[in-house]
Scaffold this motif. Structure first.
Motif: not given
Length: 211
Positions: A134-137, A59-61, A151-153, A157-160
């Motif tokens: 976001p893919r990195p997380f 589990l991540d988010f 983190v916000e950025e 980026e993942a949600n334009p």
């Protein structure tokens, strides 16, 4: 003391009823709160023996809640004629959040939505599925420290459709706690009101690896 003076004094000293916690359905927008699960496990879940903190959970988010919000402040524990969700209904949302948490979130926040329990949980799912992690997380393999703004950025980026004022990070001690995303009642991104803006003033936050 004359009655003319006594009555106002008694009225001034008489306990004033607490204001209502809110009227169901009367709110301006939603806040979708996403917890960084490894951080929650470290701070709280491990002590509780939470099963979602077991090694290999992946589990991540995870969803903390979907909160009706005013432009200033928020309602809680509203009166509603709607029944609590059934055991089956809270278990059905278990892929997004723990069933016990789902019941608690309904009682504290969902009752203020003006929706039935089933509608609220469906709206919560819709809101969560509208946000790309976001893919990195996604399945973070190692501990990292980074500025909260990164983190916000990454979410922007993942949600334009998100704006810098529409996503905010919270932290607890040195660790990332949550990402909060502001959505209209129709679940489209919008700017957060000032009292929801980032409360994490740390230069860098820890994101522990996914278990």
């Amino acid at each position: 003391m004359k009655a003319a003076f006594l009555i106002p004094l008694l009225l001034a000293l008489w306990p004033v009823p607490a204001p209502a916690d809110g009227v169901a359905g009367d709110f301006d927008y939603y806040v979708l709160a996403l917890s960084w699960q490894p951080g929650w496990c470290r701070a709280t879940g491990d002590e509780q023996g939470a099963r979602e903190c077991d090694k290999g959970s992946g589990l991540d988010f995870t969803v903390h809640g979907l909160w009706p919000q005013y432009e200033r402040g928020w309602p809680e524990y509203c009166d509603t004629p709607e029944r609590d969700p059934s055991r089956r209904e809270v278990q059905a949302i278990g892929d997004l959040m723990a069933p016990g948490l789902a019941l608690y979130q309904w009682r504290k926040h969902g009752r203020c939505s003006g929706l039935s329990a089933a509608e609220y949980l469906s709206t919560l799912r819709q809101a969560a599925e509208s946000v790309e992690i976001p893919r990195p997380f996604d399945g973070l393999p190692r501990d990292i420290t980074l500025p909260p703004v990164v983190v916000e950025e990454a979410f922007i980026e993942a949600n334009p459709d998100l704006t810098p004022a529409g996503v905010t990070v919270t932290c607890k001690a040195e660790a990332l706690q949550e990402v909060r995303i502001c959505l209209t009642r129709d679940l489209t991104p919008r700017d957060c009101a000032p009292d929801v803006r980032r409360n994490c003033s740390r230069a860098r936050v820890l994101m522990e690896r996914v278990r």
